[in-house]
Design an enzyme around this catalytic site. Structure first.
Site, PDB file in Angstrom:
ATOM      1  N   CYS A  44       0.846  -1.175   0.000  1.00  6.07           N
ATOM      2  CA  CYS A  44       0.000   0.000   0.000  1.00  6.07           C
ATOM      3  C   CYS A  44       0.887   1.233   0.000  1.00  6.07           C
ATOM      4  O   CYS A  44       2.094   1.145   0.205  1.00  6.07           O
ATOM      5  CB  CYS A  44      -0.895   0.028   1.241  1.00  6.07           C
ATOM      6  SG  CYS A  44      -1.995  -1.398   1.393  1.00  6.07           S
ATOM      7  N   ARG A  69       1.387   1.258  -6.133  1.00  2.10           N
ATOM      8  CA  ARG A  69       1.470   0.403  -4.955  1.00  2.10           C
ATOM      9  C   ARG A  69       0.128  -0.221  -4.593  1.00  2.10           C
ATOM     10  O   ARG A  69       0.067  -1.136  -3.777  1.00  2.10           O
ATOM     11  CB  ARG A  69       1.993   1.205  -3.755  1.00  2.10           C
ATOM     12  CG  ARG A  69       3.375   1.779  -3.948  1.00  2.10           C
ATOM     13  CD  ARG A  69       3.822   2.540  -2.706  1.00  2.10           C
ATOM     14  NE  ARG A  69       4.031   1.647  -1.596  1.00  2.10           N
ATOM     15  CZ  ARG A  69       5.189   1.085  -1.267  1.00  2.10           C
ATOM     16  NH1 ARG A  69       6.257   1.326  -2.010  1.00  2.10           N
ATOM     17  NH2 ARG A  69       5.292   0.300  -0.224  1.00  2.10           N
ATOM     18  N   TRP A 116      -3.874  -1.659  -1.468  1.00  2.66           N
ATOM     19  CA  TRP A 116      -3.905  -2.948  -2.151  1.00  2.66           C
ATOM     20  C   TRP A 116      -4.435  -3.939  -1.122  1.00  2.66           C
ATOM     21  O   TRP A 116      -3.783  -4.223  -0.118  1.00  2.66           O
ATOM     22  CB  TRP A 116      -2.521  -3.344  -2.649  1.00  2.66           C
ATOM     23  CG  TRP A 116      -2.517  -4.611  -3.457  1.00  2.66           C
ATOM     24  CD1 TRP A 116      -3.084  -4.806  -4.671  1.00  2.66           C
ATOM     25  CD2 TRP A 116      -1.909  -5.857  -3.092  1.00  2.66           C
ATOM     26  NE1 TRP A 116      -2.864  -6.092  -5.104  1.00  2.66           N
ATOM     27  CE2 TRP A 116      -2.138  -6.769  -4.152  1.00  2.66           C
ATOM     28  CE3 TRP A 116      -1.186  -6.301  -1.987  1.00  2.66           C
ATOM     29  CZ2 TRP A 116      -1.687  -8.078  -4.121  1.00  2.66           C
ATOM     30  CZ3 TRP A 116      -0.728  -7.612  -1.958  1.00  2.66           C
ATOM     31  CH2 TRP A 116      -0.985  -8.485  -3.030  1.00  2.66           C
ATOM     32  N   ASN A 142       0.439   0.455   6.313  1.00  2.84           N
ATOM     33  CA  ASN A 142       0.924  -0.455   5.282  1.00  2.84           C
ATOM     34  C   ASN A 142       1.604  -1.611   5.989  1.00  2.84           C
ATOM     35  O   ASN A 142       2.556  -1.405   6.743  1.00  2.84           O
ATOM     36  CB  ASN A 142       1.915   0.263   4.356  1.00  2.84           C
ATOM     37  CG  ASN A 142       2.601  -0.696   3.398  1.00  2.84           C
ATOM     38  OD1 ASN A 142       2.020  -1.700   2.995  1.00  2.84           O
ATOM     39  ND2 ASN A 142       3.847  -0.398   3.048  1.00  2.84           N
ATOM     40  N   GLY A 143       1.100  -2.812   5.760  1.00  2.00           N
ATOM     41  CA  GLY A 143       1.697  -3.976   6.410  1.00  2.00           C
ATOM     42  C   GLY A 143       0.652  -5.026   6.705  1.00  2.00           C
ATOM     43  O   GLY A 143      -0.475  -4.967   6.218  1.00  2.00           O
ATOM     44  N   GLU A 520       8.316 -15.183 -19.958  1.00  2.00           N
ATOM     45  CA  GLU A 520       8.064 -13.761 -19.790  1.00  2.00           C
ATOM     46  C   GLU A 520       6.960 -13.285 -20.735  1.00  2.00           C
ATOM     47  O   GLU A 520       6.092 -12.498 -20.346  1.00  2.00           O
ATOM     48  CB  GLU A 520       9.359 -12.972 -20.034  1.00  2.00           C
ATOM     49  CG  GLU A 520       9.198 -11.465 -20.203  1.00  2.00           C
ATOM     50  CD  GLU A 520       8.720 -10.745 -18.957  1.00  2.00           C
ATOM     51  OE1 GLU A 520       8.521  -9.514 -19.043  1.00  2.00           O
ATOM     52  OE2 GLU A 520       8.528 -11.383 -17.898  1.00  2.00           O
ATOM     53  N   LYS A 524       3.320 -11.687 -19.497  1.00  2.00           N
ATOM     54  CA  LYS A 524       2.832 -10.363 -19.893  1.00  2.00           C
ATOM     55  C   LYS A 524       1.452 -10.460 -20.538  1.00  2.00           C
ATOM     56  O   LYS A 524       0.592  -9.598 -20.313  1.00  2.00           O
ATOM     57  CB  LYS A 524       3.819  -9.699 -20.835  1.00  2.00           C
ATOM     58  CG  LYS A 524       5.106  -9.255 -20.175  1.00  2.00           C
ATOM     59  CD  LYS A 524       4.860  -8.175 -19.144  1.00  2.00           C
ATOM     60  CE  LYS A 524       6.146  -7.727 -18.455  1.00  2.00           C
ATOM     61  NZ  LYS A 524       6.633  -8.700 -17.471  1.00  2.00           N
ATOM     62  N   GLU A 527      -0.929 -10.902 -17.496  1.00  2.00           N
ATOM     63  CA  GLU A 527      -1.118  -9.852 -16.504  1.00  2.00           C
ATOM     64  C   GLU A 527      -1.646  -8.542 -17.070  1.00  2.00           C
ATOM     65  O   GLU A 527      -2.346  -7.808 -16.353  1.00  2.00           O
ATOM     66  CB  GLU A 527       0.172  -9.610 -15.711  1.00  2.00           C
ATOM     67  CG  GLU A 527       1.372  -9.140 -16.492  1.00  2.00           C
ATOM     68  CD  GLU A 527       2.606  -9.008 -15.616  1.00  2.00           C
ATOM     69  OE1 GLU A 527       2.483  -9.061 -14.379  1.00  2.00           O
ATOM     70  OE2 GLU A 527       3.703  -8.853 -16.177  1.00  2.00           O
ATOM     71  N   HIS A 543       4.082 -33.592 -25.180  1.00  2.00           N
ATOM     72  CA  HIS A 543       3.780 -34.213 -23.897  1.00  2.00           C
ATOM     73  C   HIS A 543       2.598 -33.530 -23.210  1.00  2.00           C
ATOM     74  O   HIS A 543       2.594 -33.399 -21.982  1.00  2.00           O
ATOM     75  CB  HIS A 543       5.011 -34.203 -23.001  1.00  2.00           C
ATOM     76  CG  HIS A 543       6.176 -34.955 -23.580  1.00  2.00           C
ATOM     77  ND1 HIS A 543       6.264 -36.331 -23.557  1.00  2.00           N
ATOM     78  CD2 HIS A 543       7.263 -34.516 -24.265  1.00  2.00           C
ATOM     79  CE1 HIS A 543       7.377 -36.715 -24.161  1.00  2.00           C
ATOM     80  NE2 HIS A 543       8.007 -35.628 -24.606  1.00  2.00           N
ATOM     81  N   LYS A 642       2.616  -3.677  -7.667  1.00  2.00           N
ATOM     82  CA  LYS A 642       3.975  -3.695  -8.222  1.00  2.00           C
ATOM     83  C   LYS A 642       4.859  -4.735  -7.543  1.00  2.00           C
ATOM     84  O   LYS A 642       5.576  -5.461  -8.205  1.00  2.00           O
ATOM     85  CB  LYS A 642       4.606  -2.303  -8.082  1.00  2.00           C
ATOM     86  CG  LYS A 642       6.004  -2.188  -8.683  1.00  2.00           C
ATOM     87  CD  LYS A 642       5.984  -2.439 -10.181  1.00  2.00           C
ATOM     88  CE  LYS A 642       7.359  -2.361 -10.799  1.00  2.00           C
ATOM     89  NZ  LYS A 642       7.345  -2.769 -12.218  1.00  2.00           N
TER      90      LYS A 642
END
Length: 647
Positions: A44, A69, A116, A142-143, A520, A524, A527, A543, A642
Site C-alpha cells: 500500500c 502500490r 492494495w 501499510n503492512g 516472460e 505479460k 497480466e 507431452h 507492483k
C-alpha cells in the site's frame, strides 16, 4: 516486421482522548547502513504532511505518485480548526480526488492512503484512514498485523466496536485504549505497537492534536522529508515526496517519528532518543512521469536502451562487478553449488542465471522460486552461493529465502533496482541494475537490466575460474542499439497483434535461454492483456500442450537462429499439422520458417546468453499492443500490485 466516518455507537469513556518501500526503486544512488531484520509487508502507499501549507494538494499528489502500490481504494483525513475531514472511497485515487473540494481545505496537517487489499474486500468502509470508537485517533497503515484476530477479539470483549474487516483497524483501537493510561500520544502509540506482531508502517494523528503526526515502522518501508519551511512529509517511498523535498531520513525498524509544523524528533518504541541527520538525494522527477507516453509501460520499454547504454558504459569504465568478484575470490573459487532465486518474471531471469553459471562459469546450478526455496529441503551450506533477484528488493518469498540461505551459511548475493531495499541490506553482496524507477506494475526494463548485470557477473566469475568469454562483453555493447531497433518497430508489432485479438488462449514456447523469454511473454499476456497464456519448453509440446491447439489458440515460438533452430521448426510443423495459428519470433527470416509461420517478428541476433533481452522486449511489445487494442488498464492490471510483499 512481417465518505465521512459515522459514529461507532459504543459508550464513550470519560478519560478518552481520543504512513518506502521505501522508495522501492528510486534509491539508486543512496547506500544505507544495514539494519535489523525486516518482515514482509503489503504493497500500500501511505503519506502524511504537517507544516505551514494546505495539506490536501500535497497528499493528493503523493497518492498519485504511489498509485502503482495499490489502487483498490484511497482515503484522506485533513485536520483543521473545524475538526477532521475524512473522505475515502473504493477505487483509484482519481475517484478520491473527484470527491474532494476543488479549493483545497485550509488544514495544514493530514494523512492519506492508497490500498492494495489483503484483509477485507475493497470497499469504502475498508479503505483507510481508520479511526477508533470515538473518532479521535486516525491511522493509515501499510503492512500485515498477523495477530489482528486475537487483538480484535480482546478489544471487542472490552467494549470496542469495529467498522471494517481490515487488520489495520486494530491499531486505532489499541492506541485509543493506551491513551487512556499514557500521558502522551507518542507513548500510547509506542505501547500499542509493542502488542502487534507482523509488519507496519503507520502515520497517525488525533483530533485533539491537529498539527501533530506520529510515524513508525517495522518491516514496511517508511521515510520522511524535511522541507525548506521545516514542514514534514512522510511516505512509503520517495516518489511521493520528491516534489516537496530531497532532504530525507529513512526510519529504521522500531523507530518512531514525532513531527510538528516546525520540529521533529526520533525515538525508539522503548523511548531511546535517536540522533539522525537528513541525507540529500538527487532524483530526476521525469523518471516518475509518462513524458508524453500513453502508459508508463511503453515509456519504460522505450527508455530501456538508453538506460542500458549508460549502465554498460559505467561497468566498462569502473569494472566494479569484476572488482567485487575478485575481492570475493576465495568464495567463488570454493563455490560448489549455485542457486538462483526469484519470483514472477525474476524467476525467469533466475533460469537464465542458472544456465549461464553452469554452461559458462562451470558451476553446478539450479533455479528455484522463492516460495519453493523457503519450504523445500535443499542442500545449502558454506560452499553454496545463492543469488536473489527482485526488482523492488521487497519480494516476500525471496526475502524469506534469503534469510533461510544465510541461516544455512550460504554466500548470498542480491540483484535489485532499489539500493535501500531489504534484499540490498541483508544480502552479503548486492548489485544494482540501475534502470531507474519502474512505475508500471508489469516489469519491463528491470528484466533487461537484470540480465545485463547477470551477464557481467557470469563473465567475471568465469574469468576468475579460468574460463575466458570475451564475446559476452563484446555482445553487450551492441544490445542498446539492438533494443532501440526493436522498439522502433513497435507499430508493426501492434498491427500484427490485431489478427489474434479473437483468440482465447496462447501458447508461448522456446528452448534453452529462450524458454525464459517464452515464460516472460506468456506472463505479460496474462497480466496486462488478461489472455490465458502458457509457456513451455518447445520439446514438451508433444507431452500434453499439443492438445490445446484449436482455432481459438495461437502458438508463439521464440526461436533465434541457433543450434536448436531446426528442432523448433519441427515443433512448429506439429502445430501447423493440427491447423494451429503460429507466430514465429526469430533472428533470421528463412525459407523454412516463412513457409510454415502465419506471421513472423524479426529481431536482431546476439549471443544466446543475451538473446532473451531482445526476445523479451519484442514479446512485451506484443503483449502491450494486445492490451491496448482490448482497452485494458495496462499500468494497473486488476488484482495486481507492483511488488508482491505478502506470502
Amino acid at each position: 516486421m512481417t465518505a465521512t466516518i459515522g459514529q461507532c455507537g459504543v459508550k464513550k469513556e470519560t478519560d478518552s482522548h481520543l504512513f518506502f518501500y521505501f522508495c522501492t526503486f528510486l534509491f539508486l544512488f543512496f547506500s544505507l547502513s544495514r539494519i535489523t531484520r525486516y518482515d514482509v509487508a503489503t504493497m500500500c502507499g501511505i503519506i502524511g504532511y504537517v507544516g505551514t501549507r494546505p495539506a490536501q494538494p500535497i497528499l493528493l499528489q503523493g497518492l498519485r505518485r504511489m498509485e502503482y502500490r495499490g489502487y483498490d481504494s484511497a482515503g484522506m483525513a485533513i485536520f483543521d480548526s473545524q475538526g477532521v475531514f475524512v473522505q475515502k472511497h473504493q477505487g483509484n485515487v482519481q475517484k478520491l480526488a473527484s470527491s474532494l473540494p476543488s479549493t483545497p481545505m485550509e488544514g495544514r496537517c493530514g494523512i492519506a492512503h492508497t490500498r492494495w487489499a489483503t484483509h477485507g474486500i475493497p470497499n469504502d468502509v475498508n479503505a483507510h484512514p481508520h479511526t477508533d470508537c470515538h473518532e479521535q485517533i486516525f491511522c493509515v497503515h501499510n503492512g500485515v498485523i498477523e495477530n489482528h484476530t486475537k487483538l480484535r477479539i480482546a478489544l471487542m470483549k472490552r467494549g470496542h466496536q469495529f467498522r471494517s474487516d481490515t487488520d489495520s483497524e486494530v491499531l486505532s483501537h489499541l492506541i485509543e485504549e493506551a491513551w487512556r493510561r499514557e500521558q502522551s500520544l507518542e507513548d500510547a502509540v509506542a505501547y500499542a505497537l509493542k502488542q502487534v506482531k507482523g509488519t507496519y508502517a503507520v502515520v497517525i494523528s488525533a483530533r485533539d492534536k491537529k498539527d501533530f503526526l506520529i510515524a513508525a515502522r517495522q518491516g514496511s518501508p517508511l521515510l520522511f522529508g524535511v522541507c525548506e519551511d521545516h514542514s514534514l512529509v512522510i511516505a512509503s517511498d520517495l516518489s511521493a515526496i520528491a516534489d516537496e523535498t530531497r532532504d530525507i531520513i529513512i526510519l529504521e525498524d522500531q523507530e518512531m517519528l514525532i513531527g510538528t509544523q516546525d520540529a521533529w524528533s526520533i525515538r525508539t518504541l522503548t523511548g531511546e532518543k535517536k540522533d539522525r541527520t537528513t541525507q540529500r538525494l538527487l532524483t530526476d522527477l521525469t523518471t516518475v512521469q509518462k513524458n508524453g507516453h500513453p502508459h508508463f509501460m511503453i515509456k519504460e520499454i522505450t527508455e530501456s536502451s538508453d538506460l542500458l547504454r549508460m549502465s554498460i558504459a559505467r561497468e566498462k569504465s569502473t569494472q566494479e562487478i569484476h572488482a567485487r568478484v575478485e575481492a570475493q575470490k576465495y568464495r567463488w573459487l570454493h563455490t560448489t553449488r549455485f542457486i538462483a532465486v526469484g519470483c514472477g518474471g525474476m524467476f525467469y531471469n533466475a533460469l537464465i542465471a542458472s544456465q549461464g553459471f553452469e554452461a559458462i562459469a562451470g558451476i553446478p546450478s539450479k533455479a528455484i522460486t522463492g516460495s519453493s526455496f523457503r519450504y523445500d529441503s535443499l542442500i545449502v551450506d558454506e560452499q553454496t552461493t545463492v543469488l536473489f533477484l527482485s526488482q523492488s528488493g521487497e519480494t516476500a518469498d525471496t526475502i524469506a529465502a534469503l534469510r533461510k540461505a544465510k541461516g544455512q551459511g550460504a554466500y548470498t548475493i542480491g540483484i535489485t533496482n532499489v539500493m535501500g531495499s531489504t534484499i540490498a541490506r541483508e544480502a552479503d553482496e548486492t548489485f544494482l541494475i540501475a534502470m531507474g524507477p519502474e512505475i508500471s506494475v508489469a516489469s519491463t526494463k528491470a528484466m533487461f537490466g537484470t540480465i545485463h548485470v547477470l551477464s557481467e557477473l557470469i563473465h567475471a566469475v568465469a574469468s576468475l575460474r579460468g574460463k575466458n568469454h570475451p564475446e559476452i562483453l563484446n555482445a553487450l555493447e551492441q544490445i542498446p542499439d539492438q533494443l532501440a531497433e526493436i522498439v522502433a518497430k513497435r507499430k508493426e508489432i501492434a498491427d500484427l497483434t490485431k489478427k489474434y485479438l479473437t483468440c482465447s488462449h496462447a501458447l508461448v514456447m522456446g528452448r534453452g535461454y529462450e524458454e525464459a523469454a517464452a515464460k516472460e511473454g506468456a506472463l505479460k499476456l496474462m497480466e496486462i492483456a488478461y489472455l490465458p497464456a502458457q509457456a513451455f519448453h518447445s520439446g514438451e509440446l508433444k507431452h500434453g500442450p499439443l492438445a490445446l491447439i484449436s482455432d481459438q489458440t495461437f502458438a508463439l515460438f521464440s526461436i533465434p537462429k541457433d543450434d536448436v533452430y531446426e528442432k523448433n521448426l519441427s515443433n512448429i510443423e506439429e502445430v501447423k499439422t493440427r491447423q494451429g495459428k503460429v507466430i514465429v519470433l526469430t533472428t533470421k527470416e528463412t525459407e523454412e520458417a516463412q513457409g510454415i509461420a502465419d506471421d513472423m517478428m524479426i529481431i536482431p541476433k546476439t549471443i544466446s546468453l543475451l538473446q532473451p533481452i531482445l526476445s523479451m522486449c519484442a514479446l512485451q511489445l506484443f503483449a502491450y499492443a494486445f492490451a491496448m487494442h482490448k482497452g485494458y488498464p495496462i499500468d494497473q492490471p486488476r488484482h495486481l500490485a507492483k511488488s508482491v510483499t505478502v506470502e
